[in-house]
Scaffold this active site. Structure first.
Site, PDB file in Angstrom:
ATOM      1  N   CYS C  99       0.880  -1.160   0.000  1.00 51.64           N
ATOM      2  CA  CYS C  99       0.000   0.000   0.000  1.00 51.64           C
ATOM      3  C   CYS C  99       0.919   1.211   0.000  1.00 51.64           C
ATOM      4  O   CYS C  99       1.469   1.572   1.046  1.00 51.64           O
ATOM      5  CB  CYS C  99      -0.918   0.014   1.220  1.00 51.64           C
ATOM      6  SG  CYS C  99      -1.957   1.505   1.311  1.00 51.64           S
ATOM      7  N   CYS C 102      -0.514   4.409   2.175  1.00 50.37           N
ATOM      8  CA  CYS C 102      -0.578   4.353   3.639  1.00 50.37           C
ATOM      9  C   CYS C 102      -0.051   3.002   4.117  1.00 50.37           C
ATOM     10  O   CYS C 102       1.164   2.842   4.211  1.00 50.37           O
ATOM     11  CB  CYS C 102      -1.972   4.688   4.171  1.00 50.37           C
ATOM     12  SG  CYS C 102      -3.363   3.849   3.392  1.00 50.37           S
ATOM     13  N   SER C 103      -0.893   2.051   4.418  1.00 48.67           N
ATOM     14  CA  SER C 103      -0.422   0.735   4.859  1.00 48.67           C
ATOM     15  C   SER C 103      -1.567  -0.266   4.897  1.00 48.67           C
ATOM     16  O   SER C 103      -1.583  -1.147   5.752  1.00 48.67           O
ATOM     17  CB  SER C 103       0.221   0.832   6.232  1.00 48.67           C
ATOM     18  OG  SER C 103      -0.713   1.340   7.144  1.00 48.67           O
ATOM     19  N   CYS C 104      -2.521  -0.129   3.974  1.00 50.32           N
ATOM     20  CA  CYS C 104      -3.663  -1.040   3.938  1.00 50.32           C
ATOM     21  C   CYS C 104      -3.172  -2.488   3.893  1.00 50.32           C
ATOM     22  O   CYS C 104      -2.291  -2.832   3.110  1.00 50.32           O
ATOM     23  CB  CYS C 104      -4.540  -0.786   2.719  1.00 50.32           C
ATOM     24  SG  CYS C 104      -5.171   0.889   2.652  1.00 50.32           S
TER      25      CYS C 104
END
Lengths: 94, 101, 197
Positions: C99, C102-104
């Site tokens: 991601c 962000c950090s999905c």
């Protein structure tokens, strides 16, 4: 109205709303203005660009779009690709 | 590259600044603070108080230097505070008073 | 923007919790319960799904068609979770999840994302130099295999269905699940029979 089908070649709009004011954009910079192809339709979801500001968010069609690495980067390796989830309003059929 | 000039600082795909940086593969255990922030964020979502989209927007609004200096969950807390203040769910006076204790 | 945002995160959290509790919006008990529930999600859940897909063709088809339903069948709570997408590794294609924005991460199935997945280096390099990035884990994908980097930019959360390693014929579901790591389900590594504990 969009109805993009698998295999359809598309171009991502070369638009930069975040340069015009507060915005929340889920179209990564590296695909803007680039050409890819529709892999499949993923469903419709409320537009995160509006959800991020607690505004009423209309449903938008979401697509999985494939980009060849060389189309994205000068040193991109042929044969490899990047799949990105993109909303319909960012996609122009070619 | 053309898009590098216009890239927002959270939009990190291919960012030259990090292309030569090794990945820290060491396991970093989550602290109690981390887990509590995570739980709080989930509850705010489940109760319709703040969406994950609002969380992201708040994180993206963190100025670049601080964005990279703050730990992952400290970015979350800052964004949660930003959103709850903006929406008037919490006032500055209330938060300030609560932090004084 | 409020100067309060510059305050130390721990103090800010304590203040937010106090105000939210006082207003009856979110209680300490709720935070503790949600934290405990979140802690139960772990890569082992995903590993069980992968192991079943390796041995049960109908489940494999379901996993690829509707990851959320496939998780629920295994007893993993998915209510309110984003749709789960599963990317299938084949002899022609190796998938890598990232991601960049962000950090999905498929948290409902795999638990908290690893530190490295959230790092700037990972997020920057995955889409632009996936083979160089995989080398950090000692993973080399043959040149004739396509690497497909899946950037989780919207509503789906993605995980990889790795190929079943050779040398695992006759293994039980538990033995198969034991060799599947979170790194395999993100695509920075591939599982191997040699990892058998």
């Amino acid at each position: 109205m969009s109805g993009l089908c698998p295999g359809q070649r598309v171009r991502v709009r070369d638009d930069w709303p975040e340069l015009r004011g507060p915005a929340h954009i889920r179209t990564p910079h590296y695909v803007r203005g680039r050409q890819g192809r529709i892999v499949r339709y993923l469903g419709s979801f409320p537009n995160p660009e509006d959800l991020a500001f607690a505004r009423p968010a209309p449903q938008r069609a979401l697509y999985h779009v494939a980009f060849d690495e060389p189309a994205l980067w000068p040193e991109g390796r042929g044969g490899d690709e990047v799949l990105v989830e993109l909303y319909e309003h960012w996609l122009e059929p070619l | 590259m053309e898009t590098e000039r216009k890239r927002a600082h959270h939009d990190l795909g291919g960012a030259p600044r990090f292309m030569c940086e090794p990945v820290d593969k060491a396991p970093h255990a989550l602290t109690g603070f981390d887990r509590d922030v995570d739980a709080l964020r989930q509850l705010l979502g489940r109760k319709g108080i703040m969406t994950v989209d609002e969380l992201r927007r708040g994180i993206e609004a963190i100025p670049e230097a601080q964005y990279h200096a703050l730990s992952y969950y400290r970015r979350w807390v800052r964004s949660i505070a930003d959103n709850l203040l903006r929406k008037g769910i919490v006032t500055e006076a209330e938060l300030r008073a609560a932090m004084r204790r | 923007m409020s100067a309060l945002l510059e305050e130390d995160g721990e103090r800010l959290l304590a203040g937010l919790r106090a105000v939210l509790a006082a207003k009856g919006l979110i209680s300490e008990a709720e935070i503790a319960a949600r934290r405990a529930a979140t802690d139960t999600a772990a890569p082992a859940q995903g590993a069980r799904m992968i192991a079943r897909a390796w041995t049960d063709p109908e489940y494999r088809a379901l996993l690829l068609r509707d990851g959320t339903a496939a998780a629920e069948i295994m007893g993993i709570p998915m209510l309110g979770a984003p749709p789960l997408g599963v990317a299938e590794n084949t002899p022609e294609v190796h998938n890598l999840i990232v991601c960049t924005l962000c950090s999905c991460y498929p948290r409902a199935v795999l638990g908290y994302p690893p530190f490295w997945y959230k790092s700037a280096a990972y997020r920057a390099r995955a889409v632009r130099d996936p083979r160089g990035l995989l080398a950090e884990w000692g993973t080399e994908i043959p040149a004739q295999v396509r690497i497909r980097v899946v950037d989780s930019t919207a509503d789906y959360r993605w995980m990889v269905l790795p190929m079943r390693p050779v040398g695992t014929d006759g293994w039980s579901a538990a033995e198969l699940a034991a060799i599947v790591r979170d790194s395999d389900m993100i695509g920075v590594t591939v599982p191997g029979a040699a990892s058998r504990p």
